[in-house]
Design a protein around this motif. Structure first.
Motif, PDB file in Angstrom:
ATOM      1  N   LYS A 207       2.711  -6.280  12.837  1.00 36.89           N
ATOM      2  CA  LYS A 207       3.111  -7.688  12.801  1.00 36.89           C
ATOM      3  C   LYS A 207       3.503  -8.127  14.205  1.00 36.89           C
ATOM      4  O   LYS A 207       4.363  -7.492  14.835  1.00 36.89           O
ATOM      5  N   ASN A 208       2.872  -9.171  14.704  1.00 32.87           N
ATOM      6  CA  ASN A 208       3.118  -9.651  16.061  1.00 32.87           C
ATOM      7  C   ASN A 208       3.017  -8.523  17.093  1.00 32.87           C
ATOM      8  O   ASN A 208       3.810  -8.451  18.039  1.00 32.87           O
ATOM      9  N   GLY A 209       2.087  -7.606  16.875  1.00 35.52           N
ATOM     10  CA  GLY A 209       1.839  -6.534  17.834  1.00 35.52           C
ATOM     11  C   GLY A 209       2.709  -5.308  17.660  1.00 35.52           C
ATOM     12  O   GLY A 209       2.556  -4.339  18.404  1.00 35.52           O
ATOM     13  N   LYS A 210       3.649  -5.309  16.676  1.00 35.47           N
ATOM     14  CA  LYS A 210       4.553  -4.168  16.484  1.00 35.47           C
ATOM     15  C   LYS A 210       4.302  -3.493  15.138  1.00 35.47           C
ATOM     16  O   LYS A 210       4.036  -4.169  14.144  1.00 35.47           O
ATOM     17  N   MET A 211       4.428  -2.174  15.128  1.00 31.70           N
ATOM     18  CA  MET A 211       4.341  -1.430  13.867  1.00 31.70           C
ATOM     19  C   MET A 211       5.681  -1.535  13.152  1.00 31.70           C
ATOM     20  O   MET A 211       6.708  -1.116  13.678  1.00 31.70           O
ATOM     21  N   ILE A 212       5.671  -2.097  11.928  1.00 34.57           N
ATOM     22  CA  ILE A 212       6.931  -2.310  11.213  1.00 34.57           C
ATOM     23  C   ILE A 212       7.008  -1.527   9.918  1.00 34.57           C
ATOM     24  O   ILE A 212       8.077  -1.385   9.339  1.00 34.57           O
ATOM     25  N   ASP A 213       5.863  -1.011   9.443  1.00 35.02           N
ATOM     26  CA  ASP A 213       5.878  -0.262   8.180  1.00 35.02           C
ATOM     27  C   ASP A 213       4.532   0.447   8.037  1.00 35.02           C
ATOM     28  O   ASP A 213       3.694   0.395   8.957  1.00 35.02           O
ATOM     29  N   GLN A 214       4.321   1.085   6.884  1.00 35.32           N
ATOM     30  CA  GLN A 214       3.081   1.847   6.688  1.00 35.32           C
ATOM     31  C   GLN A 214       2.653   1.755   5.232  1.00 35.32           C
ATOM     32  O   GLN A 214       3.492   1.676   4.330  1.00 35.32           O
ATOM     33  N   ILE A 215       1.329   1.755   4.993  1.00 38.76           N
ATOM     34  CA  ILE A 215       0.796   1.797   3.631  1.00 38.76           C
ATOM     35  C   ILE A 215      -0.009   3.083   3.461  1.00 38.76           C
ATOM     36  O   ILE A 215      -0.439   3.700   4.440  1.00 38.76           O
ATOM     37  N   THR A 216      -0.212   3.468   2.207  1.00 44.27           N
ATOM     38  CA  THR A 216      -0.885   4.731   1.898  1.00 44.27           C
ATOM     39  C   THR A 216      -2.408   4.570   2.044  1.00 44.27           C
ATOM     40  O   THR A 216      -2.924   3.443   2.085  1.00 44.27           O
ATOM     41  N   PRO A 217      -3.154   5.688   2.065  1.00 39.76           N
ATOM     42  CA  PRO A 217      -4.621   5.583   2.098  1.00 39.76           C
ATOM     43  C   PRO A 217      -5.184   4.823   0.894  1.00 39.76           C
ATOM     44  O   PRO A 217      -6.154   4.071   1.037  1.00 39.76           O
ATOM     45  N   GLU A 218      -4.585   5.013  -0.303  1.00 42.14           N
ATOM     46  CA  GLU A 218      -5.079   4.318  -1.491  1.00 42.14           C
ATOM     47  C   GLU A 218      -4.865   2.804  -1.367  1.00 42.14           C
ATOM     48  O   GLU A 218      -5.703   2.007  -1.790  1.00 42.14           O
ATOM     49  N   GLU A 219      -3.730   2.413  -0.782  1.00 38.91           N
ATOM     50  CA  GLU A 219      -3.481   0.986  -0.569  1.00 38.91           C
ATOM     51  C   GLU A 219      -4.405   0.420   0.514  1.00 38.91           C
ATOM     52  O   GLU A 219      -4.811  -0.733   0.458  1.00 38.91           O
ATOM     53  N   THR A 220      -4.750   1.275   1.487  1.00 32.98           N
ATOM     54  CA  THR A 220      -5.667   0.830   2.540  1.00 32.98           C
ATOM     55  C   THR A 220      -7.046   0.520   1.969  1.00 32.98           C
ATOM     56  O   THR A 220      -7.764  -0.341   2.474  1.00 32.98           O
ATOM     57  N   LEU A 221      -7.421   1.226   0.898  1.00 37.54           N
ATOM     58  CA  LEU A 221      -8.705   0.949   0.242  1.00 37.54           C
ATOM     59  C   LEU A 221      -8.773  -0.501  -0.231  1.00 37.54           C
ATOM     60  O   LEU A 221      -9.790  -1.183  -0.054  1.00 37.54           O
ATOM     61  N   LEU A 222      -7.662  -0.998  -0.803  1.00 44.51           N
ATOM     62  CA  LEU A 222      -7.622  -2.389  -1.241  1.00 44.51           C
ATOM     63  C   LEU A 222      -7.596  -3.340  -0.042  1.00 44.51           C
ATOM     64  O   LEU A 222      -8.188  -4.412  -0.081  1.00 44.51           O
ATOM     65  N   PHE A 223      -6.894  -2.932   1.011  1.00 43.41           N
ATOM     66  CA  PHE A 223      -6.892  -3.739   2.246  1.00 43.41           C
ATOM     67  C   PHE A 223      -8.322  -3.887   2.774  1.00 43.41           C
ATOM     68  O   PHE A 223      -8.754  -4.984   3.167  1.00 43.41           O
ATOM     69  N   ASN A 224      -9.073  -2.787   2.767  1.00 37.65           N
ATOM     70  CA  ASN A 224     -10.460  -2.836   3.246  1.00 37.65           C
ATOM     71  C   ASN A 224     -11.320  -3.761   2.382  1.00 37.65           C
ATOM     72  O   ASN A 224     -12.189  -4.465   2.886  1.00 37.65           O
ATOM     73  N   SER A 225     -11.076  -3.745   1.069  1.00 37.98           N
ATOM     74  CA  SER A 225     -11.838  -4.626   0.185  1.00 37.98           C
ATOM     75  C   SER A 225     -11.578  -6.093   0.519  1.00 37.98           C
ATOM     76  O   SER A 225     -12.484  -6.910   0.514  1.00 37.98           O
ATOM     77  N   PHE A 226     -10.306  -6.425   0.826  1.00 39.22           N
ATOM     78  CA  PHE A 226      -9.966  -7.799   1.202  1.00 39.22           C
ATOM     79  C   PHE A 226     -10.641  -8.212   2.508  1.00 39.22           C
ATOM     80  O   PHE A 226     -10.984  -9.376   2.695  1.00 39.22           O
ATOM     81  N   THR A 227     -10.800  -7.261   3.416  1.00 36.27           N
ATOM     82  CA  THR A 227     -11.364  -7.599   4.727  1.00 36.27           C
ATOM     83  C   THR A 227     -12.879  -7.400   4.765  1.00 36.27           C
ATOM     84  O   THR A 227     -13.481  -7.421   5.835  1.00 36.27           O
ATOM     85  N   GLY A 228     -13.482  -7.162   3.596  1.00 35.43           N
ATOM     86  CA  GLY A 228     -14.941  -7.129   3.532  1.00 35.43           C
ATOM     87  C   GLY A 228     -15.559  -5.756   3.591  1.00 35.43           C
ATOM     88  O   GLY A 228     -16.779  -5.621   3.534  1.00 35.43           O
ATOM     89  N   GLN A 229     -14.717  -4.694   3.715  1.00 34.03           N
ATOM     90  CA  GLN A 229     -15.263  -3.338   3.715  1.00 34.03           C
ATOM     91  C   GLN A 229     -15.415  -2.870   2.266  1.00 34.03           C
ATOM     92  O   GLN A 229     -14.472  -2.945   1.495  1.00 34.03           O
ATOM     93  N   SER A 230     -16.571  -2.375   1.889  1.00 31.13           N
ATOM     94  CA  SER A 230     -16.786  -1.928   0.517  1.00 31.13           C
ATOM     95  C   SER A 230     -16.075  -0.601   0.258  1.00 31.13           C
ATOM     96  O   SER A 230     -15.868   0.191   1.161  1.00 31.13           O
ATOM     97  N   ALA A 231     -15.672  -0.415  -1.022  1.00 38.05           N
ATOM     98  CA  ALA A 231     -15.020   0.841  -1.417  1.00 38.05           C
ATOM     99  C   ALA A 231     -16.036   1.882  -1.873  1.00 38.05           C
ATOM    100  O   ALA A 231     -15.685   2.864  -2.499  1.00 38.05           O
ATOM    101  N   GLN A 232     -17.284   1.674  -1.537  1.00 37.91           N
ATOM    102  CA  GLN A 232     -18.352   2.571  -1.996  1.00 37.91           C
ATOM    103  C   GLN A 232     -18.111   4.002  -1.539  1.00 37.91           C
ATOM    104  O   GLN A 232     -17.831   4.266  -0.369  1.00 37.91           O
ATOM    105  N   GLY A 233     -18.224   4.916  -2.496  1.00 35.44           N
ATOM    106  CA  GLY A 233     -18.093   6.330  -2.178  1.00 35.44           C
ATOM    107  C   GLY A 233     -16.726   6.894  -2.480  1.00 35.44           C
ATOM    108  O   GLY A 233     -16.544   8.100  -2.514  1.00 35.44           O
ATOM    109  N   LYS A 234     -15.720   6.048  -2.730  1.00 38.67           N
ATOM    110  CA  LYS A 234     -14.376   6.517  -3.012  1.00 38.67           C
ATOM    111  C   LYS A 234     -14.289   7.051  -4.437  1.00 38.67           C
ATOM    112  O   LYS A 234     -14.724   6.405  -5.392  1.00 38.67           O
ATOM    113  N   ILE A 235     -13.726   8.237  -4.628  1.00 37.31           N
ATOM    114  CA  ILE A 235     -13.571   8.824  -5.956  1.00 37.31           C
ATOM    115  C   ILE A 235     -12.162   8.553  -6.459  1.00 37.31           C
ATOM    116  O   ILE A 235     -11.187   8.900  -5.806  1.00 37.31           O
TER     117      ILE A 235
END
Length: 357
Positions: A207-235
């Protein structure tokens, strides 16, 4: 007539020489250039620590050279490295910038702005955060990973080691988030693994160039879906079945009522069933997948609201609904009271060689 021709010839010769000299005087032969693939960056005691990973072609393969130096600025540290080498360091082919976690928590604004301003480094270079000191990490990379030109970068290459649950963030995206009212960003976090591999720990919330927190790999999968990256291949492993995600897509509908933003989101996933435990129907699998994704998404969304960091870029859907004078308060006034309704739609595209009930 003869004097005029001679005068014109002299002017043409001088202009020709100037053209040649201006274009080539600072050219360096490719054999006299060092082209780092990865740069490590840390900040301690008002000094930048720079680590460069430079591939050096040999007759029997490629050797990886790790060089470290410190300086008051990043350019000073790179210049010190170049002074001590027999060839010139050229950063234009840099593919990965690895930031030490402590420096990311202090703030990356100055460094990111310098990268964009100087143009010595491509804005398309990928950025990641290292959750340990850079020195031991690069020593681990040199000892454990195969001596190949793009060793560490291959972890983020879509045609090599990248996975759908890993964020893929470029320098220009971080720069954009720093200067945006309605969009923050997530950067992947890695560290050395125990079995000679690189461990992926999720993504940092920037946020504003600073690391303020962290999300898990599973949550990052949903972040990628929002930003247009497909979840293809994830089990996805559930209690009663395991499924392979073949394709994912997301649709949104936003509205603003009395200064309260509302957002309807539908995630559609096409999956193939890999394993089942006992007798289980397709409806049970769909329900289980829906509960897992909904719970995971709501956890990530609450975290972004509490931290007032819009890594999903939800504010983008309200840029034409909120006046620009109020848009600068999106993170603090609108995001915390955003009401989001999530629907998960699962399509079982392939049940394998055996039919379900």
């Amino acid at each position: 007539m003869g004097q005029s021709i001679k005068h014109a010839w002299r002017i043409t010769s001088i202009v020709g020489c100037l053209g040649v000299l201006c274009g080539c005087w600072d050219n360096r032969d490719i054999d006299h250039r060092s082209l780092p693939v990865t740069m490590g960056l840390a900040y301690h005691d008002n000094l930048y620590d720079v680590v460069l990973q430079i591939p050096e072609p040999q007759s029997n393969g490629t050797n990886i050279r790790i060089i470290k130096q410190s300086g008051k600025t990043i350019n000073e540290a790179v210049d010190k490295i170049s002074e001590r080498m027999e060839s010139s360091v050229d950063l234009l082919h840099l593919k990965l910038i690895l930031i030490e976690k402590g420096y990311a928590q202090q703030g990356l604004t100055d460094s990111i702005s310098s990268f964009m301003r100087s143009r010595d480094i491509s804005p398309k270079a990928i950025i990641a955060i290292c959750n340990e000191d850079l020195g031991p990490f690069f020593d681990f990379v040199k000892k454990s990973m195969s001596p190949k030109g793009t060793t560490l970068y291959d972890c983020f290459e879509k045609n090599a080691g990248w996975n759908p649950q890993m964020a893929l963030t470029h320098i220009w995206q971080v720069y954009r988030s720093i200067h945006s009212y309605t969009r923050d960003i997530a950067i992947p976090v890695i560290k050395s693994g125990k079995s000679g591999t690189i461990d992926y720990e999720g993504s940092a919330i920037i946020k504003n160039g600073k690391m303020i927190d962290q999300i898990t790999p599973e949550e990052t999968l949903l972040f990628n879906s929002f930003t247009g990256q497909s979840a293809q291949g994830k089990i996805e492993v559930m209690d009663k079945a395991s499924v392979l995600v073949l394709k994912s897509s997301m649709h949104h509908h936003s509205k603003l009522i009395r200064d309260t933003p509302y957002l309807d989101v539908q995630i559609t996933m096409k999956v193939s069933i890999l394993e089942t435990k006992g007798s289980v129907s397709s409806e049970v699998i769909k329900q289980e997948l829906k509960e897992i994704l909904t719970k995971r998404f709501n956890r990530m969304f609450r975290k972004t609201q509490v931290r007032e960091a819009d890594i999903l870029g939800l504010g983008q859907y309200y840029r034409n609904k909120i006046p620009r004078t109020k848009l600068r308060h999106w993170r603090t006034e609108y995001l915390p009271k955003l009401r989001l309704n999530l629907k998960v739609k699962t399509i079982i595209q392939n049940e394998g060689n055996t039919k379900l009930e």
